[in-house]
Scaffold this motif. Structure first.
Motif, PDB file in Angstrom:
ATOM      1  N   HIS A 124       0.842  -1.207   0.000  1.00  0.00           N
ATOM      2  CA  HIS A 124       0.000   0.000   0.000  1.00  0.00           C
ATOM      3  C   HIS A 124       0.874   1.253   0.000  1.00  0.00           C
ATOM      4  N   VAL A 125       1.946   1.242   0.774  1.00  0.00           N
ATOM      5  CA  VAL A 125       2.886   2.372   0.804  1.00  0.00           C
ATOM      6  C   VAL A 125       3.509   2.573  -0.574  1.00  0.00           C
ATOM      7  N   MET A 126       3.948   1.468  -1.198  1.00  0.00           N
ATOM      8  CA  MET A 126       4.569   1.556  -2.518  1.00  0.00           C
ATOM      9  C   MET A 126       3.606   2.144  -3.544  1.00  0.00           C
ATOM     10  N   MET A 127       2.364   1.726  -3.480  1.00  0.00           N
ATOM     11  CA  MET A 127       1.377   2.158  -4.462  1.00  0.00           C
ATOM     12  C   MET A 127       0.929   3.599  -4.246  1.00  0.00           C
ATOM     13  N   ASN A 128       0.932   4.053  -3.001  1.00  0.00           N
ATOM     14  CA  ASN A 128       0.359   5.365  -2.710  1.00  0.00           C
ATOM     15  C   ASN A 128       1.380   6.464  -2.416  1.00  0.00           C
ATOM     16  N   GLU A 129       2.568   6.082  -1.943  1.00  0.00           N
ATOM     17  CA  GLU A 129       3.602   7.078  -1.642  1.00  0.00           C
ATOM     18  C   GLU A 129       4.632   7.186  -2.765  1.00  0.00           C
ATOM     19  N   ILE A 130       4.905   6.066  -3.440  1.00  0.00           N
ATOM     20  CA  ILE A 130       5.990   6.032  -4.423  1.00  0.00           C
ATOM     21  C   ILE A 130       5.482   6.077  -5.858  1.00  0.00           C
ATOM     22  N   LEU A 131       4.576   5.175  -6.206  1.00  0.00           N
ATOM     23  CA  LEU A 131       4.160   5.024  -7.606  1.00  0.00           C
ATOM     24  C   LEU A 131       3.622   6.309  -8.236  1.00  0.00           C
ATOM     25  N   PRO A 132       2.828   7.117  -7.528  1.00  0.00           N
ATOM     26  CA  PRO A 132       2.322   8.346  -8.161  1.00  0.00           C
ATOM     27  C   PRO A 132       3.424   9.320  -8.585  1.00  0.00           C
ATOM     28  N   ASN A 133       4.624   9.177  -8.028  1.00  0.00           N
ATOM     29  CA  ASN A 133       5.713  10.109  -8.319  1.00  0.00           C
ATOM     30  C   ASN A 133       6.593   9.702  -9.501  1.00  0.00           C
ATOM     31  N   ILE A 134       6.376   8.496 -10.051  1.00  0.00           N
ATOM     32  CA  ILE A 134       7.331   7.987 -11.036  1.00  0.00           C
ATOM     33  C   ILE A 134       6.727   7.931 -12.445  1.00  0.00           C
ATOM     34  N   ASP A 135       7.639   7.787 -13.426  1.00  0.00           N
ATOM     35  CA  ASP A 135       7.227   7.543 -14.808  1.00  0.00           C
ATOM     36  C   ASP A 135       7.540   6.102 -15.226  1.00  0.00           C
ATOM     37  N   PHE A 136       8.722   5.622 -14.819  1.00  0.00           N
ATOM     38  CA  PHE A 136       9.156   4.272 -15.191  1.00  0.00           C
ATOM     39  C   PHE A 136       9.861   3.645 -13.995  1.00  0.00           C
ATOM     40  N   GLY A 137      10.061   2.326 -14.079  1.00  0.00           N
ATOM     41  CA  GLY A 137      10.767   1.661 -12.995  1.00  0.00           C
ATOM     42  C   GLY A 137      11.471   0.399 -13.445  1.00  0.00           C
ATOM     43  N   VAL A 138      12.491   0.011 -12.675  1.00  0.00           N
ATOM     44  CA  VAL A 138      13.163  -1.273 -12.847  1.00  0.00           C
ATOM     45  C   VAL A 138      13.140  -1.965 -11.489  1.00  0.00           C
ATOM     46  N   ASP A 139      12.599  -3.179 -11.471  1.00  0.00           N
ATOM     47  CA  ASP A 139      12.484  -3.956 -10.234  1.00  0.00           C
ATOM     48  C   ASP A 139      13.397  -5.172 -10.344  1.00  0.00           C
ATOM     49  N   PHE A 140      14.373  -5.277  -9.442  1.00  0.00           N
ATOM     50  CA  PHE A 140      15.395  -6.331  -9.519  1.00  0.00           C
ATOM     51  C   PHE A 140      14.993  -7.569  -8.731  1.00  0.00           C
ATOM     52  N   HIS A 141      15.172  -8.724  -9.382  1.00  0.00           N
ATOM     53  CA  HIS A 141      14.894 -10.010  -8.755  1.00  0.00           C
ATOM     54  C   HIS A 141      15.991 -11.016  -9.102  1.00  0.00           C
ATOM     55  N   THR A 142      15.996 -12.118  -8.367  1.00  0.00           N
ATOM     56  CA  THR A 142      16.845 -13.260  -8.707  1.00  0.00           C
ATOM     57  C   THR A 142      15.961 -14.497  -8.722  1.00  0.00           C
ATOM     58  N   GLY A 143      16.555 -15.629  -9.087  1.00  0.00           N
ATOM     59  CA  GLY A 143      15.824 -16.882  -8.944  1.00  0.00           C
ATOM     60  C   GLY A 143      15.633 -17.185  -7.466  1.00  0.00           C
ATOM     61  N   GLY A 144      14.574 -17.896  -7.144  1.00  0.00           N
ATOM     62  CA  GLY A 144      14.314 -18.256  -5.756  1.00  0.00           C
ATOM     63  C   GLY A 144      14.397 -19.756  -5.557  1.00  0.00           C
ATOM     64  N   ALA A 145      14.499 -20.175  -4.307  1.00  0.00           N
ATOM     65  CA  ALA A 145      14.472 -21.600  -3.949  1.00  0.00           C
ATOM     66  C   ALA A 145      15.508 -22.403  -4.726  1.00  0.00           C
ATOM     67  N   SER A 146      16.753 -21.972  -4.660  1.00  0.00           N
ATOM     68  CA  SER A 146      17.893 -22.667  -5.288  1.00  0.00           C
ATOM     69  C   SER A 146      17.889 -22.609  -6.813  1.00  0.00           C
ATOM     70  N   LYS A 147      17.129 -21.689  -7.383  1.00  0.00           N
ATOM     71  CA  LYS A 147      17.088 -21.555  -8.841  1.00  0.00           C
ATOM     72  C   LYS A 147      17.932 -20.359  -9.272  1.00  0.00           C
ATOM     73  N   ALA A 148      18.818 -20.599 -10.241  1.00  0.00           N
ATOM     74  CA  ALA A 148      19.693 -19.544 -10.760  1.00  0.00           C
ATOM     75  C   ALA A 148      19.155 -19.055 -12.097  1.00  0.00           C
ATOM     76  N   ASN A 149      18.976 -17.748 -12.226  1.00  0.00           N
ATOM     77  CA  ASN A 149      18.465 -17.153 -13.468  1.00  0.00           C
ATOM     78  C   ASN A 149      19.583 -16.506 -14.269  1.00  0.00           C
ATOM     79  N   PHE A 150      19.580 -16.752 -15.578  1.00  0.00           N
ATOM     80  CA  PHE A 150      20.475 -16.032 -16.474  1.00  0.00           C
ATOM     81  C   PHE A 150      19.940 -14.611 -16.599  1.00  0.00           C
ATOM     82  N   PRO A 151      20.813 -13.585 -16.621  1.00  0.00           N
ATOM     83  CA  PRO A 151      20.326 -12.200 -16.652  1.00  0.00           C
ATOM     84  C   PRO A 151      19.381 -11.916 -17.818  1.00  0.00           C
ATOM     85  N   HIS A 152      18.179 -11.430 -17.496  1.00  0.00           N
ATOM     86  CA  HIS A 152      17.214 -11.073 -18.534  1.00  0.00           C
ATOM     87  C   HIS A 152      16.170 -10.115 -17.980  1.00  0.00           C
ATOM     88  N   ILE A 153      15.495  -9.432 -18.894  1.00  0.00           N
ATOM     89  CA  ILE A 153      14.374  -8.551 -18.558  1.00  0.00           C
ATOM     90  C   ILE A 153      13.083  -9.274 -18.900  1.00  0.00           C
TER      91      ILE A 153
END
Length: 315
Positions: A124-153
């Motif tokens: 709720h904080v992200m949606m109401n305090e942050i999102l209204p102020n931005i135009d674009f975003g990049v959200d970083f993740h990795t593989g979970g539960a022992s899974k390795a991801n090759f870098p990609h969008i």
């Protein structure tokens, strides 16, 4: 964006840099938990870019990307604004856990609620305090539960404007991906905001290749958006229209024969599953030509477990 950005009641004007420690809850010991938000504003007009990491607290490669950019000051724009949140799920980060203490997944808790679970309140904080102020975003993740991801969008490659942003980031691969319901990317899309999801590496492990691709990608994107004068050469990017998981057809010991980023042919042997007694062996083969974008590093697997994530160029 306007001349003033307002976050949690604090005004940040053009040319200012601010750290906002948003208090949202406390530990049972009464220790307050803050959500640190970093805002970098240039005097010159331009777009506002959000960079987030640690929505899953055990996914640290994106945290390192943002840390490095803050440390070497490449995060400071020459035009526009950068809002950076290195660790969104502070609770999970402290406990080296994907989820919140109550088991909730923040990236399945959007758009959130003021009076919901802890994860829902952060959403709720992200949606109401942050999102209204931005135009674009990049959200970083990795593989979970022992899974390795090759870098990609991951993004909607059928949206031309979104694809332009992904190409500007210039990762090794761009994978067409529908955002999960109640995810940050889906909720942002419903509000008319574009969030690119970067995947790279494995949870709780630094992956220098993924970190490097993330750093260079954000800097390329900032240059493309007119927020930075630094130019970094693009690299060859493959656009993958579909992806699927090869799942274990039986339980046993998993031995992969491929690595993340490896191109594979149709019917190629991808690995084997054996029983622990040396009596049986099951061969895993690819059903189509593609690229390995994710690999399960678990040795002991159960029937139905996701083992090898493959993406292909054709739809």
């Amino acid at each position: 964006m306007g001349d003033i950005i307002l976050i949690n009641g604090k005004s940040i004007e053009k040319g200012e840099t601010a750290e906002i420690n948003l208090q949202f809850a406390s530990l049972p010991t009464h220790t307050m938990i803050d959500l640190p938000i970093f805002v970098y504003r240039a005097l010159k007009d331009g777009p506002t870019l959000l960079i987030t990491a640690g929505l899953h607290g055990d996914e640290i490669n994106g945290i390192e990307v943002i840390r490095k950019m803050i440390f070497d000051k490449t995060i400071i724009p020459t035009a526009g604004t950068v809002i950076a949140i290195p660790v969104v799920n502070v609770y999970g980060f402290i406990q080296t856990s994907r989820e919140f203490p109550d088991g909730k997944d923040l990236n399945r808790s959007f758009p959130g609620s003021k009076s919901g679970s802890l994860a829902s309140r952060i959403a709720h904080v992200m949606m109401n305090e942050i999102l209204p102020n931005i135009d674009f975003g990049v959200d970083f993740h990795t593989g979970g539960a022992s899974k390795a991801n090759f870098p990609h969008i991951r993004c909607n490659t059928n949206d031309r404007e979104v694809l332009k942003l992904a190409k500007a980031f210039s990762p090794p691969l761009i994978v067409n991906s529908k955002p999960p319901d109640h995810s940050f990317r889906k909720s942002a899309y419903l509000k008319g905001k574009t969030i690119l999801t970067f995947e790279g590496g494995e949870s709780l492990r630094f992956d220098e290749k993924a970190i490097k691709h993330g750093l260079r990608g954000v800097r390329r994107l900032m240059n493309y958006l007119g927020m930075s004068e630094t130019k970094i050469a693009s690299q060859k990017t493959l656009i993958m229209k579909r992806s699927w998981w090869n799942r274990a057809q039986t339980s046993g010991l998993f031995r992969p024969k491929v690595k993340p980023g490896q191109e594979i042919a149709r019917y190629q042997v991808l690995g084997h599953i054996t029983d622990p007694y040396g009596e049986t062996e099951f061969t895993i083969k690819s059903r189509a030509k593609g690229v390995v974008i994710g690999l399960n590093n678990l040795c002991v697997v159960n029937k139905g477990e996701a083992l090898i994530h493959i993406a292909a160029e054709n739809s």
